[in-house]
Design a protein around this motif. Structure first.
Motif, PDB file in Angstrom:
ATOM      1  N   TRP A   1      -3.384  -1.171   5.716  1.00 17.58           N
ATOM      2  CA  TRP A   1      -3.673  -0.256   4.585  1.00 17.58           C
ATOM      3  C   TRP A   1      -3.503   1.200   5.040  1.00 17.58           C
ATOM      4  CZ3 TRP A   1      -3.528  -4.353   1.979  1.00 17.58           C
ATOM      5  CH2 TRP A   1      -4.431  -5.400   2.064  1.00 17.58           C
TER       6      TRP A   1
ATOM      7  N   GLU B   1      -2.044  -2.811  -9.145  1.00 18.67           N
ATOM      8  CA  GLU B   1      -1.859  -1.388  -8.820  1.00 18.67           C
ATOM      9  C   GLU B   1      -0.372  -1.034  -8.848  1.00 18.67           C
ATOM     10  OE1 GLU B   1      -4.056   1.285  -7.850  1.00 18.67           O
ATOM     11  OE2 GLU B   1      -5.566   0.007  -8.800  1.00 18.67           O
TER      12      GLU B   1
ATOM     13  N   GLN C   1       2.274   6.629  -6.942  1.00 18.86           N
ATOM     14  CA  GLN C   1       1.246   7.487  -7.552  1.00 18.86           C
ATOM     15  C   GLN C   1       1.657   8.951  -7.471  1.00 18.86           C
ATOM     16  OE1 GLN C   1      -2.246   6.389  -5.315  1.00 18.86           O
ATOM     17  NE2 GLN C   1      -2.838   4.784  -6.752  1.00 18.86           N
ATOM     18  N   ARG C   2       2.485   9.276  -6.484  1.00 21.91           N
ATOM     19  CA  ARG C   2       2.940  10.659  -6.322  1.00 21.91           C
ATOM     20  C   ARG C   2       4.281  10.898  -7.034  1.00 21.91           C
ATOM     21  NH1 ARG C   2       4.299  10.867  -1.320  1.00 21.91           N
ATOM     22  NH2 ARG C   2       4.557  13.094  -1.329  1.00 21.91           N
TER      23      ARG C   2
ATOM     24  N   MET D   1       0.844  -1.214   0.000  1.00 19.39           N
ATOM     25  CA  MET D   1       0.000   0.000   0.000  1.00 19.39           C
ATOM     26  C   MET D   1       0.872   1.254   0.000  1.00 19.39           C
ATOM     27  SD  MET D   1      -2.862   1.492  -0.113  1.00 19.39           S
ATOM     28  CE  MET D   1      -4.186   0.324   0.161  1.00 19.39           C
ATOM     29  N   ALA D   2       1.912   1.266   0.831  1.00 20.31           N
ATOM     30  CA  ALA D   2       2.796   2.435   0.888  1.00 20.31           C
ATOM     31  C   ALA D   2       3.463   2.651  -0.476  1.00 20.31           C
ATOM     32  CB  ALA D   2       3.853   2.237   1.976  1.00 20.31           C
TER      33      ALA D   2
ATOM     34  N   ASP E   1     -12.319   3.728   1.605  1.00 19.49           N
ATOM     35  CA  ASP E   1     -11.254   3.933   0.617  1.00 19.49           C
ATOM     36  C   ASP E   1     -10.788   2.587   0.060  1.00 19.49           C
ATOM     37  OD1 ASP E   1     -11.062   6.759   0.769  1.00 19.49           O
ATOM     38  OD2 ASP E   1     -10.063   6.547   2.707  1.00 19.49           O
TER      39      ASP E   1
ATOM     40  N   TYR F   1      -7.449   7.093   5.896  1.00 22.05           N
ATOM     41  CA  TYR F   1      -7.637   6.008   4.930  1.00 22.05           C
ATOM     42  C   TYR F   1      -8.642   5.051   5.567  1.00 22.05           C
ATOM     43  CZ  TYR F   1      -6.872   2.735   1.177  1.00 22.05           C
ATOM     44  OH  TYR F   1      -7.068   1.924   0.081  1.00 22.05           O
TER      45      TYR F   1
ATOM     46  N   MET G   1       0.959   4.119  -3.074  1.00 26.66           N
ATOM     47  CA  MET G   1       0.649   5.534  -2.795  1.00 26.66           C
ATOM     48  C   MET G   1       1.822   6.447  -3.155  1.00 26.66           C
ATOM     49  SD  MET G   1      -2.284   6.262  -1.376  1.00 26.66           S
ATOM     50  CE  MET G   1      -3.674   5.569  -0.573  1.00 26.66           C
TER      51      MET G   1
ATOM     52  N   ALA H   1      -0.816   3.777   3.765  1.00 27.25           N
ATOM     53  CA  ALA H   1      -1.245   4.973   3.028  1.00 27.25           C
ATOM     54  C   ALA H   1      -0.655   6.225   3.665  1.00 27.25           C
ATOM     55  CB  ALA H   1      -2.778   5.049   3.010  1.00 27.25           C
TER      56      ALA H   1
ATOM     57  N   GLY I   1       2.907   6.342   2.584  1.00 28.05           N
ATOM     58  CA  GLY I   1       3.010   6.516   1.131  1.00 28.05           C
ATOM     59  C   GLY I   1       2.648   7.919   0.680  1.00 28.05           C
ATOM     60  N   ARG I   2       1.742   8.579   1.408  1.00 21.91           N
ATOM     61  CA  ARG I   2       1.340   9.946   1.053  1.00 21.91           C
ATOM     62  C   ARG I   2       2.377  10.971   1.508  1.00 21.91           C
ATOM     63  NH1 ARG I   2      -4.630   8.972   3.368  1.00 21.91           N
ATOM     64  NH2 ARG I   2      -5.770   8.653   1.425  1.00 21.91           N
TER      65      ARG I   2
END
Ligand code: FAD
Length: 401
Positions: A391, A131, A38-39, A31-32, A95, A91, A35, A395, A398-399
């Protein structure tokens, strides 16, 4: 610090550099990684296993209880019960459900808000891998991590390659089920950087009989009944299962997380029932056979018969019957122990939350170092809460990275 001194190879053949290294391709690590990627971060995930998400595959009896609709911080144990709130709020189960629905994975609510895959836990691993693939996360398996160094950024050594990154997320989980590849790597890395670790213990784990209880109850193996298991003010109304070695079933797994070695647990074998009320209402004619029949009206027959033999009242008076009734609702069991990490669903304790930012999971002492998932001192109840923590903490990191 060397994590495996004997296998240290200072002249590793290859060097690889990325923005973020994630150790552990389990629930939290993937999950990390997703995320962060994605950034726009270049992310590499290292795992010693032969495939990612192995614990997800065996979870929930192969159907993965991937979240719980009623997820709040009250469903978690931690030295700081407030720590999990922030990540859980940012999260949520919805989500994760949105992700599951995006991948058209069929699921259902089983009980108490617990969501399971209709088909197989493989759907969840495939979803996370898809993903990762979509955003360019690279997952490297069979990676034997020998050393972690920190100077300008982090260097993770394996026998063939040194991996470099500014940021390191440690997501190698807890100690439960060593057969599935669980190791203490997260705790060793935390110790290397001077982080405090709350004592670890097996949780969500079957409890074992003392010798005398074993003689009384071990042959009830397989028998299941709804009970309230409690420890202090904490109570769980769920099924109890008699096993060859002791007690299991959801009620016992739940209460095991609160049990301390040497302590007792209290079991109400007949919640909301008054088994001996009909007998107490009779003027006379009370005897062992009627007592057994009254128990059989409420308890599974084999348990009723055994309880009648072991706990018949000392006299057929109302006072003695009431005493027996009380014992049925407050059965005190002092377990000999638990079945340990080999059978524990999770590890309680772990990296102290006082060491981490509740918003990002970053170490307060070492900038760029993050710990997420089961390795952290946040332990969920049975019912999808542990994955939701994986998760949510994944998250959060990861954000932020
Ligand atoms: C039998 C069982 C059933 C469960 N069922 C459920 C359920 O239905 N619902 C629920 O919410 N929770 C369930 N859990 C708990 C849940 O699986 C964990 O809480 C969750 O997997 C923790 O996620 P994590 O990413 O922190 O760790 P993990 O998922 O354990 O991932 C850790 C990863 O790190 C890797 N790793 C470990 N050591 C090293 C090392 N030295 N070097 C490199 N890599 C390493 C491992 O191979 C693994 O891939 C279950 C657990 C078990 C054991």
């Amino acid at each position: 610090m060397l994590l495996h001194p004997s296998s240290h190879n200072p002249s590793a053949l290859h060097e690889e550099t990325c923005d973020l290294l994630v150790l552990g391709a389990g629930a939290a690590g993937l999950m990390a990684a997703i995320m962060a990627s994605q950034r726009g971060r270049r992310v590499l995930v290292l795992d010693h296993a032969d495939r990612s998400g192995k614990k997800i595959l065996i979870s929930g009896g192969g159907r993965c209880n991937f979240t719980n609709l009623n997820c709040t911080a009250e469903h978690f144990l931690s030295a700081n019960p407030h720590f999990a709130r922030s990540a859980l709020a940012r999260y949520t189960p919805h989500d994760f459900i949105a992700l599951v629905e995006k991948h058209r994975i069929p699921y259902h609510e089983k009980t108490l808000g617990q969501l399971f895959c209709d088909r197989s836990a493989r759907d969840i691993v495939a979803m996370l891998e898809a993903e990762c693939h979509a955003v360019g996360v690279r997952i490297l398996l069979h990676q034997h991590i020998t050393e972690v160094r920190h100077s300008e950024g982090f260097v993770v050594h394996t026998p063939n390659t040194n991996y470099r990154a500014k940021t390191l997320v440690v997501a190698t989980g807890g100690l439960s089920i060593p057969k599935m590849g669980a190791t203490d790597l997260a705790y060793r890395i935390a110790a290397q950087f001077g982080l405090v670790i709350e004592p670890c213990r097996p949780a969500l784990v079957p409890l074992t009989w003392q010798t005398q209880d074993s003689a009384h109850y071990a042959d009830l193996t397989g028998l299941s009944t709804e009970v309230i298991a409690s420890q202090g003010r904490t109570r769980f109304r769920e099924k109890l299962l008699f096993t060859h070695r002791g007690l299991s079933g959801p009620a016992i797994l739940q209460i095991s997380s609160y049990w301390q070695p040497g302590g007792s647990i209290t079991i109400d074998l007949a919640p909301d029932q008054d088994c001996t009320a009909p007998l107490r209402a009779q003027a006379g004619g009370r005897d062992a056979a009627k007592f057994r029949a009254a128990l059989r009206d409420v308890l599974p027959h084999r348990l009723a018969d055994r309880w009648a033999v072991l706990h018949s009242p000392s006299a057929w008076t109302n006072a003695a019957l009431l005493e027996t009734e009380d014992r049925l609702h407050q059965w005190q069991v002092i377990p000999a122990g638990s079945e340990g990490y080999a059978k524990a669903e999770v590890t309680a304790g772990g990296i102290s939350t006082a060491e981490l930012s509740a918003q990002t999971m970053e170490s307060r002492r070492v900038s760029g170092l993050y710990f997420i998932g089961e390795a952290v001192d946040v332990t969920g109840h049975l019912g999808g809460y542990n994955f939701q923590w994986a998760w949510a903490s994944g998250a959060a990191a990861g954000r932020a990275v």
